[in-house]
Scaffold this active site. Structure first.
Site, PDB file in Angstrom:
ATOM      1  N   GLU A  41       8.960   1.136  11.352  1.00  0.00           N
ATOM      2  CA  GLU A  41      10.085   2.047  11.087  1.00  0.00           C
ATOM      3  C   GLU A  41       9.498   3.450  11.109  1.00  0.00           C
ATOM      4  O   GLU A  41       8.820   3.855  10.156  1.00  0.00           O
ATOM      5  CB  GLU A  41      10.720   1.732   9.726  1.00  0.00           C
ATOM      6  CG  GLU A  41      11.411   0.377   9.660  1.00  0.00           C
ATOM      7  CD  GLU A  41      12.712   0.324  10.437  1.00  0.00           C
ATOM      8  OE1 GLU A  41      13.165   1.358  10.960  1.00  0.00           O
ATOM      9  OE2 GLU A  41      13.276  -0.781  10.533  1.00  0.00           O
ATOM     10  N   LYS A  63       0.880  -1.178   0.000  1.00  0.00           N
ATOM     11  CA  LYS A  63       0.000   0.000   0.000  1.00  0.00           C
ATOM     12  C   LYS A  63       0.911   1.219   0.000  1.00  0.00           C
ATOM     13  O   LYS A  63       1.456   1.605   1.035  1.00  0.00           O
ATOM     14  CB  LYS A  63      -0.870  -0.022   1.266  1.00  0.00           C
ATOM     15  CG  LYS A  63      -2.215   0.655   1.125  1.00  0.00           C
ATOM     16  CD  LYS A  63      -2.177   2.110   0.723  1.00  0.00           C
ATOM     17  CE  LYS A  63      -1.956   3.032   1.905  1.00  0.00           C
ATOM     18  NZ  LYS A  63      -1.840   4.462   1.467  1.00  0.00           N
ATOM     19  N   CYS A  87      13.588  10.196   7.404  1.00  0.00           N
ATOM     20  CA  CYS A  87      13.355   9.831   8.808  1.00  0.00           C
ATOM     21  C   CYS A  87      14.599  10.076   9.659  1.00  0.00           C
ATOM     22  O   CYS A  87      14.495  10.411  10.829  1.00  0.00           O
ATOM     23  CB  CYS A  87      12.933   8.376   8.909  1.00  0.00           C
ATOM     24  SG  CYS A  87      14.096   7.264   8.114  1.00  0.00           S
ATOM     25  N   GLU A  93       9.535  15.838  15.704  1.00  0.00           N
ATOM     26  CA  GLU A  93       9.943  15.687  14.306  1.00  0.00           C
ATOM     27  C   GLU A  93       9.186  16.701  13.443  1.00  0.00           C
ATOM     28  O   GLU A  93       7.958  16.739  13.471  1.00  0.00           O
ATOM     29  CB  GLU A  93       9.633  14.270  13.818  1.00  0.00           C
ATOM     30  CG  GLU A  93      10.102  14.029  12.397  1.00  0.00           C
ATOM     31  CD  GLU A  93       9.756  12.629  11.878  1.00  0.00           C
ATOM     32  OE1 GLU A  93       8.584  12.227  12.007  1.00  0.00           O
ATOM     33  OE2 GLU A  93      10.658  11.960  11.344  1.00  0.00           O
TER      34      GLU A  93
END
Ligand code: NAD
Length: 476
Positions: free
Chosen positions: A245, A170, A279, A375
């Site tokens: 992750e 996906k 990331c 973040e």
């Protein structure tokens, strides 16, 4: 050059619903893809299940050969894939080319790894034989983010194939095009029909249906912490094993003896590459106060010289992936100023069309500010000073994340000591973003569970069956 018309829609949506795909640099609609949901996921998982037996029964070396053929197909299509990725994400063409080369690396590496799978024999005593057998999980599911779409896909699909599984993917709704294009390459490489299935659609629809599906044997989720939590809850229903992750707030720790010019280059790459949408972006700079002003000046000069533009024109930096994400990043820049940190207005003119943000460097940051802890996922750097190694470590650990850490120093003993003590999954000494497909990657704390890359990643796509046998005479 690839045009969007080249991208096949693998399956038509069952109810005809579609999603528009935007070029974030021009805001033009470049494609429509199926808006899949539970029915499309059912269809994809059924197809993948029917191919799973063939994949499982294919000898490991033969699976390796198929992966090598797939690497060759991707290499042959590399320029088209890179242009498509650049168009879909807005990322600079050179960066997209590098990511596609990385995809070839994953496929090549796991082509070789397929033949290395082994079990154990366990000496439990006379008359008993015990051994373990690595077995594929069957259908592996992959929910992929938009920041490095085909790279993240290959990072997990390659080991899943090597371990003898099929894959249902996906992709992110913002960037589904290379995942669709990849389907033709998998077919051309000779994988059985159903080995690779794509369901495009929204996270809450297609993504949720995939995570909730009882027919999947594993789920690899790469994305945000908030969605990671939701996906873990969903997968718990069928006790589906999940690799997560997730995000990061990775520090680059700079000691006073480092080569400041080299460090300035690495820090700027660390927080601006892919416009900060990696990331493991080095989004915090922790620097010895003795050299902080000097280093910040060099960083601001370099960051201020970066060009912004349309990805396929190959500027230094492309746009944020969407209007929504740009707003999120600029809200953080406003918040940083409101919190009392200081960032001069960047010198670049930001294009009026497209979701651009110029690189922004904050000084006067304290560890409790949200721009120091959360973040942002944009080209925004928070600079904090330290006086001692202990203080540097305390700052490094002062977020809920534990993904990347960069250490810059001429003193290798100090570097290794800090590497030992810091709480993170991936430490890079004097070379930010160093690594490759053979090098395990992953996080601690909110950055996730499990490891991708390297031989260890194969374990996420295997179960270990144990067989214990009582043997007959001469012992009975
Ligand atoms: P996101 O969590 O919004 O979306 C990721 C994927 O999850 C998309 O495909 C989305 O459609 C899907 N999704 C959304 N809601 C869902 C639901 N309820 N159920 C199932 N699936 C759902 O993340 P994003 O904004 O696309 O990606 C950015 C994030 O990804 C950042 O936090 C970044 O740090 C992280 N990331 C981590 C790594 C890593 O290796 N640790 C790599 C790349 C990106």
């Amino acid at each position: 050059m690839s045009t969007v018309a080249d991208v096949p829609s693998t399956h038509e949506p069952l109810d005809g619903r579609t999603l528009a795909v935007e070029d974030p640099a021009t805001e033009a609609t470049i494609a429509h893809v199926a808006r899949g949901g539970a029915a499309e996921v059912d269809r994809a998982v059924a197809a993948a299940r029917s191919a799973a037996r063939t994949m499982r029964d294919t000898a490991p070396l033969e699976r390796g050969r198929a992966l090598r053929r797939l690497a060759t197909e991707v290499e042959a299509a590399a320029e088209d894939l890179a242009r498509l990725e650049s168009l879909d994400t807005g990322k600079p063409l050179s960066l997209a080319r590098g990511e596609i080369a990385g995809c070839v690396g994953y496929l090549d590496y796991y082509a070789g790894a397929a033949g290395t799978l082994q079990g154990d024999t366990i000496p439990v005593g006379p008359g008993t034989l015990a051994y373990t057998v690595p077995e594929p999980v069957g259908v592996s599911a992959h929910i992929v983010p938009w920041n490095a779409p085909l790279s993240m896909l290959c990072r997990s699909v390659a080991p899943a194939f090597a371990a003898g599984n099929t894959a249902v993917v996906k992709p992110a709704e913002q960037t589904p095009l290379t995942a669709l294009r990849f389907a033709g390459l998998v077919e051309a490489a000779g994988f059985p029909a159903g080995a690779y299935e794509v369901v495009t659609g929204l996270g809450a629809e297609a993504g949720h249906a995939l995570a909730a599906h009882p027919g999947i044997g594993s789920l690899t989720f790469t994305g945000s912490v908030a969605t990671g939590r939701t996906v873990l809850r969903t997968a718990a229903e069928h006790i589906t094993p999940v690799v997560t992750e997730l995000g990061g707030k990775s520090p680059q720790i700079v000691f006073a003896d480092a080569d400041l010019d080299d460090v300035a280059r690495q820090v700027v790459t660390g927080f601006t590459a892919n416009s900060g949408q990696y990331c493991d972006a080095g989004s915090r700079l922790l620097v010895d106060r003795a050299v902080a002003d000097d280093l910040v000046e060099r960083i601001r000069a370099r960051a201020g010289a970066l060009t912004l533009g349309v990805g396929t024109d190959d500027p230094d930096l492309g746009p944020m992936v969407s209007a929504e994400h740009r707003r999120r990043v600029t809200d953080y820049v406003d918040l940083g100023r409101a919190e009392g940190a200081d960032a001069p207005t960047p010198p670049q003119a930001v294009p009026a069309v497209g979701h651009f943000v110029a690189p922004t460097v904050f000084t006067g940051v304290t560890p409790t500010m949200r721009i120091a802890r959360e973040e942002i996922f944009g080209p925004v750097l928070a600079v904090l000073g330290f006086g001692t190694e202990d203080e540097a470590l305390e700052l490094a650990d002062a977020t809920d994340y534990g993904l990347g850490v960069g250490i810059h120093t001429a003193d290798i003993d100090r570097a290794l000591r800090v590497a030992d003590r810091v709480d993170a999954g991936y430490v890079m000494i004097n070379d930010y973003f160093a690594g490759g497909p053979a090098v395990p990657f992953g996080g601690t704390k909110l950055s996730g569970t499990g490891r991708e890359r390297g031989l260890v990643a194969l374990e996420s796509y295997l179960t270990r069956k144990t067989v214990v046998v009582r043997r007959s005479a001469p012992w009975t």
